[in-house]
Design a protein around this motif. Sequence first.
Motif, mmCIF file in Angstrom:
data_model
loop_
_atom_site.group_PDB
_atom_site.id
_atom_site.type_symbol
_atom_site.label_atom_id
_atom_site.label_comp_id
_atom_site.label_asym_id
_atom_site.label_seq_id
_atom_site.Cartn_x
_atom_site.Cartn_y
_atom_site.Cartn_z
ATOM 1 N N ALA A 66 0.830 -1.212 0.000
ATOM 2 C CA ALA A 66 0.000 0.000 0.000
ATOM 3 C C ALA A 66 0.859 1.255 0.000
ATOM 4 O O ALA A 66 0.554 2.223 -0.707
ATOM 5 N N GLY A 67 1.942 1.255 0.767
ATOM 6 C CA GLY A 67 2.824 2.422 0.807
ATOM 7 C C GLY A 67 3.474 2.694 -0.536
ATOM 8 O O GLY A 67 3.544 3.835 -0.990
ATOM 9 N N LYS A 68 3.948 1.647 -1.197
ATOM 10 C CA LYS A 68 4.574 1.825 -2.512
ATOM 11 C C LYS A 68 3.557 2.292 -3.546
ATOM 12 O O LYS A 68 3.891 3.044 -4.448
ATOM 13 N N ARG A 69 2.323 1.866 -3.413
ATOM 14 C CA ARG A 69 1.298 2.230 -4.382
ATOM 15 C C ARG A 69 0.716 3.620 -4.118
ATOM 16 O O ARG A 69 0.446 4.360 -5.057
ATOM 17 N N HIS A 70 0.523 3.975 -2.853
ATOM 18 C CA HIS A 70 -0.238 5.182 -2.541
ATOM 19 C C HIS A 70 0.572 6.359 -2.013
ATOM 20 O O HIS A 70 0.081 7.488 -2.045
ATOM 21 N N ILE A 71 1.777 6.143 -1.491
ATOM 22 C CA ILE A 71 2.522 7.288 -0.962
ATOM 23 C C ILE A 71 3.928 7.402 -1.523
ATOM 24 O O ILE A 71 4.780 8.077 -0.952
ATOM 25 N N SER A 72 4.171 6.781 -2.670
ATOM 26 C CA SER A 72 5.457 6.989 -3.331
ATOM 27 C C SER A 72 5.361 8.234 -4.212
ATOM 28 O O SER A 72 4.283 8.606 -4.665
ATOM 29 N N VAL A 73 6.493 8.886 -4.417
ATOM 30 C CA VAL A 73 6.558 10.121 -5.202
ATOM 31 C C VAL A 73 7.671 9.973 -6.225
ATOM 32 O O VAL A 73 8.764 9.510 -5.893
ATOM 33 N N GLU A 74 7.386 10.388 -7.470
ATOM 34 C CA GLU A 74 8.399 10.359 -8.515
ATOM 35 C C GLU A 74 8.224 11.572 -9.418
ATOM 36 O O GLU A 74 7.131 11.843 -9.879
ATOM 37 N N LEU A 75 9.319 12.287 -9.631
ATOM 38 C CA LEU A 75 9.317 13.443 -10.515
ATOM 39 C C LEU A 75 10.276 13.170 -11.665
ATOM 40 O O LEU A 75 11.433 12.823 -11.443
ATOM 41 N N THR A 76 9.765 13.307 -12.899
ATOM 42 C CA THR A 76 10.600 13.203 -14.096
ATOM 43 C C THR A 76 10.496 14.520 -14.846
ATOM 44 O O THR A 76 9.787 15.434 -14.414
ATOM 45 N N GLU A 77 11.163 14.615 -15.975
ATOM 46 C CA GLU A 77 11.092 15.836 -16.791
ATOM 47 C C GLU A 77 9.697 16.056 -17.363
ATOM 48 O O GLU A 77 9.346 17.169 -17.719
ATOM 49 N N GLU A 78 8.893 15.000 -17.464
ATOM 50 C CA GLU A 78 7.564 15.119 -18.069
ATOM 51 C C GLU A 78 6.425 15.154 -17.070
ATOM 52 O O GLU A 78 5.378 15.735 -17.340
ATOM 53 N N ALA A 79 6.577 14.498 -15.897
ATOM 54 C CA ALA A 79 5.424 14.334 -15.023
ATOM 55 C C ALA A 79 5.828 14.235 -13.556
ATOM 56 O O ALA A 79 6.967 13.905 -13.219
ATOM 57 N N LEU A 80 4.846 14.514 -12.701
ATOM 58 C CA LEU A 80 4.951 14.333 -11.261
ATOM 59 C C LEU A 80 3.948 13.256 -10.881
ATOM 60 O O LEU A 80 2.755 13.394 -11.152
ATOM 61 N N ARG A 81 4.438 12.170 -10.281
ATOM 62 C CA ARG A 81 3.547 11.103 -9.835
ATOM 63 C C ARG A 81 3.495 11.127 -8.320
ATOM 64 O O ARG A 81 4.504 11.014 -7.651
ATOM 65 N N GLU A 82 2.287 11.297 -7.791
ATOM 66 C CA GLU A 82 2.044 11.266 -6.354
ATOM 67 C C GLU A 82 1.111 10.081 -6.114
ATOM 68 O O GLU A 82 -0.073 10.133 -6.442
ATOM 69 N N GLY A 83 1.629 9.006 -5.571
ATOM 70 C CA GLY A 83 0.828 7.796 -5.431
ATOM 71 C C GLY A 83 0.488 7.267 -6.807
ATOM 72 O O GLY A 83 1.365 7.043 -7.632
ATOM 73 N N ALA A 84 -0.798 7.084 -7.080
ATOM 74 C CA ALA A 84 -1.216 6.566 -8.387
ATOM 75 C C ALA A 84 -1.611 7.679 -9.354
ATOM 76 O O ALA A 84 -1.918 7.404 -10.502
ATOM 77 N N GLU A 85 -1.618 8.929 -8.905
ATOM 78 C CA GLU A 85 -2.014 10.042 -9.764
ATOM 79 C C GLU A 85 -0.789 10.658 -10.442
ATOM 80 O O GLU A 85 0.184 11.011 -9.783
ATOM 81 N N VAL A 86 -0.875 10.789 -11.750
ATOM 82 C CA VAL A 86 0.208 11.391 -12.526
ATOM 83 C C VAL A 86 -0.265 12.734 -13.060
ATOM 84 O O VAL A 86 -1.323 12.823 -13.676
ATOM 85 N N THR A 87 0.522 13.776 -12.808
ATOM 86 C CA THR A 87 0.224 15.116 -13.292
ATOM 87 C C THR A 87 1.340 15.543 -14.236
ATOM 88 O O THR A 87 2.510 15.523 -13.858
ATOM 89 N N SER A 88 0.977 15.908 -15.433
ATOM 90 C CA SER A 88 1.963 16.351 -16.405
ATOM 91 C C SER A 88 2.531 17.697 -15.968
ATOM 92 O O SER A 88 1.797 18.559 -15.474
ATOM 93 N N LEU A 89 3.828 17.894 -16.165
ATOM 94 C CA LEU A 89 4.426 19.183 -15.812
ATOM 95 C C LEU A 89 3.885 20.298 -16.701
ATOM 96 O O LEU A 89 3.911 21.462 -16.312
ATOM 97 N N ARG A 90 3.362 19.940 -17.870
ATOM 98 C CA ARG A 90 2.758 20.955 -18.747
ATOM 99 C C ARG A 90 1.489 21.537 -18.132
ATOM 100 O O ARG A 90 1.078 22.628 -18.477
ATOM 101 N N ASP A 91 0.863 20.793 -17.199
ATOM 102 C CA ASP A 91 -0.362 21.267 -16.553
ATOM 103 C C ASP A 91 -0.095 22.142 -15.337
ATOM 104 O O ASP A 91 -1.017 22.715 -14.767
#
Length: 171
Positions: A66-91
């Motif tokens: 559950a922690g890896k799925r819901h509270i992990s954070v990853e930022l790349t040049e294209e997107a920010l992923r917070e848990g399972a939600e991905v937000t494009s940096l263009r937004d």
Amino acid sequence: MSEATHAPAAVLFYEPGARWRTVTYGPALCAMILAIEVVRGGAVHWFGLVFCAVLLGGFVWLQVVAGKRHISVELTEEALREGAEVTSLRDIREVLPEDDEESWDYEDWQSARALGELSGVPRRRKGIGLKLKDGKLVQAWARDHVMLRAALTAALERRDGTGAEDEKEAS
């Protein structure tokens, strides 16, 4: 055959949310107790200790998944992923300033929706205000919020080209 393969984007910031090594803590403790009972002599509680080890390992395994799925954070040049939600940096229009710890007033972004599928900012994480291109305010969050803020600000500056202009003006 098409040669157009996408290379994975470079990760600028990452928090795992949970670590697999925590699954071993309960069973390791049970193994130590079992070893002490064997060395000490007398009654050895094989069934009870093995049962507790499996039970503890199973419950912690669920928490890690559950922690890896819901509270992990990853930022790349294209997107920010917070848990399972991905937000494009263009937004994302901008990263809002940090809240003033000494102020009695809350910033508007502090009551905004937290990114991810959770109802709010997870425990032991701190929110970062973001203004989206559609005018909505949201909260990104991370345990190391200072590093996420710096990496996100730098990624947005590179996307907008303002970082290169600042470097030219400085020299």
